[in-house]
Scaffold this motif. Sequence first.
Motif, PDB file in Angstrom:
ATOM      1  N   ASP A 143     -40.087  50.069  13.261  1.00 21.63           N
ATOM      2  CA  ASP A 143     -38.657  50.129  13.534  1.00 21.63           C
ATOM      3  C   ASP A 143     -38.361  50.814  14.865  1.00 21.63           C
ATOM      4  O   ASP A 143     -37.518  50.368  15.627  1.00 21.63           O
ATOM      5  N   LEU A 152     -35.699  39.902   4.492  1.00 24.69           N
ATOM      6  CA  LEU A 152     -34.881  41.113   4.581  1.00 24.69           C
ATOM      7  C   LEU A 152     -33.998  41.260   3.348  1.00 24.69           C
ATOM      8  O   LEU A 152     -33.883  42.341   2.762  1.00 24.69           O
ATOM      9  N   PRO A 156     -29.348  51.320  14.274  1.00 23.60           N
ATOM     10  CA  PRO A 156     -30.214  51.228  13.098  1.00 23.60           C
ATOM     11  C   PRO A 156     -29.531  50.523  11.932  1.00 23.60           C
ATOM     12  O   PRO A 156     -28.381  50.815  11.603  1.00 23.60           O
ATOM     13  N   GLY A 157     -30.260  49.570  11.335  1.00 19.90           N
ATOM     14  CA  GLY A 157     -29.723  48.841  10.196  1.00 19.90           C
ATOM     15  C   GLY A 157     -28.674  47.815  10.550  1.00 19.90           C
ATOM     16  O   GLY A 157     -28.040  47.245   9.661  1.00 19.90           O
ATOM     17  N   GLY A 158     -28.476  47.556  11.847  1.00 18.01           N
ATOM     18  CA  GLY A 158     -27.485  46.560  12.240  1.00 18.01           C
ATOM     19  C   GLY A 158     -26.056  46.980  11.966  1.00 18.01           C
ATOM     20  O   GLY A 158     -25.175  46.128  11.807  1.00 18.01           O
ATOM     21  N   ARG A 164     -22.969  44.164  10.086  1.00 21.84           N
ATOM     22  CA  ARG A 164     -23.371  44.367   8.687  1.00 21.84           C
ATOM     23  C   ARG A 164     -22.159  44.498   7.776  1.00 21.84           C
ATOM     24  O   ARG A 164     -22.095  43.864   6.709  1.00 21.84           O
ATOM     25  N   GLY A 176     -34.406  51.346  15.781  1.00 27.45           N
ATOM     26  CA  GLY A 176     -34.590  50.063  15.111  1.00 27.45           C
ATOM     27  C   GLY A 176     -34.933  48.907  16.019  1.00 27.45           C
ATOM     28  O   GLY A 176     -34.942  47.755  15.579  1.00 27.45           O
ATOM     29  N   ASN A 177     -35.248  49.178  17.285  1.00 31.91           N
ATOM     30  CA  ASN A 177     -35.475  48.104  18.254  1.00 31.91           C
ATOM     31  C   ASN A 177     -36.930  47.960  18.677  1.00 31.91           C
ATOM     32  O   ASN A 177     -37.229  47.311  19.689  1.00 31.91           O
ATOM     33  N   LYS A 235     -37.994  40.748  14.435  1.00 35.05           N
ATOM     34  CA  LYS A 235     -38.570  41.619  13.410  1.00 35.05           C
ATOM     35  C   LYS A 235     -38.504  40.939  12.047  1.00 35.05           C
ATOM     36  O   LYS A 235     -39.438  41.025  11.236  1.00 35.05           O
ATOM     37  N   ALA A 236     -37.407  40.247  11.785  1.00 32.22           N
ATOM     38  CA  ALA A 236     -37.304  39.488  10.543  1.00 32.22           C
ATOM     39  C   ALA A 236     -38.363  38.386  10.500  1.00 32.22           C
ATOM     40  O   ALA A 236     -38.975  38.148   9.454  1.00 32.22           O
ATOM     41  N   ASP A 273     -31.269  43.029  10.736  1.00 35.61           N
ATOM     42  CA  ASP A 273     -32.319  43.526  11.611  1.00 35.61           C
ATOM     43  C   ASP A 273     -32.489  42.545  12.764  1.00 35.61           C
ATOM     44  O   ASP A 273     -31.923  41.443  12.762  1.00 35.61           O
ATOM     45  N   ASN A 274     -33.276  42.967  13.739  1.00 37.33           N
ATOM     46  CA  ASN A 274     -33.591  42.096  14.868  1.00 37.33           C
ATOM     47  C   ASN A 274     -34.214  40.801  14.355  1.00 37.33           C
ATOM     48  O   ASN A 274     -35.045  40.822  13.440  1.00 37.33           O
TER      49      ASN A 274
END
Length: 288
Positions: free
Chosen positions: A146, A276, A70-72, A89, A150-151, A107-108, A103-104
Amino acid sequence: MAVDIGGTKLAAGLVARDGAIVDAGRVPTPTSTDPEVLWDALAGLITGRLERAGSTIVACGVGCGGPMEPGGVTVSPLNLRAWRGFPLRARVASLLGVPTAVDNDAKALALGEGWLGAAVGRANYLAMVVSTGVGGGIVLDGRLLDGRLGNAGHVGHVVVEPDGRRCSCGGKGCLEAEASGSAIAAITGRPPADATPEVIERTGTLVGRAVASVANLLDLDLALVAGSVALGFGEPFFQAARRELARRARISYAAGVRIEPAGRGADGPLVGAAALGWQLAGGATGGA
């Protein structure tokens, strides 16, 4: 600062609050399995943009292939063997000294398409990247999904050919294993740029099949597709995808779902990464 990390190229750009890309650069993704070789290439690209910046960098947004925590916090992209549990990150935030969101990448893209692309004003849609790999992001009821880690939205691992080719995820017949740039090269022995009409038709058909499954499951009415393979194949790809989508999405609420090129084209990944960053910085993007 907007950063896009892909299996074929790394890109970074300075993006203004209105979404204008002020300066951008790209380099080929190193094929080394040494995580620091890949990081050094990315850091050099980011630093190069930083040196050219004519204004203050307030945040950084990074789109990267998954899966990730989650959150990279850490990333383990299937198409980047060098990074397994890589602390992306923290490394980017330390390099730039500004708040950083990871993020993925797909998703971005979904976030960016809702901000400035073909999904402005839409509350339910899928955004996809068909490139070296295949990824996706889903906006439902106006919210980017998410999932537990988060995936959510990873349409590349929807099964489109039962008992098909082995996928890097360990499964068989995933869309990524059958229709990504890497898969096309492995199947045909040629790069996607040299694909025959038959390969383009098959790729579009499989993407349409996956989109139909998502539309049937989630009751959305739009799929936007970006990525070098999809956009490079162009209209024949989209025609094949639409034919298959029409055959497979037959339940009443999914009938009529559309599949279209992403509105931001080749700029989509950086615009999405910027979305993002701007959200993290408290700047409204108007996206999901």
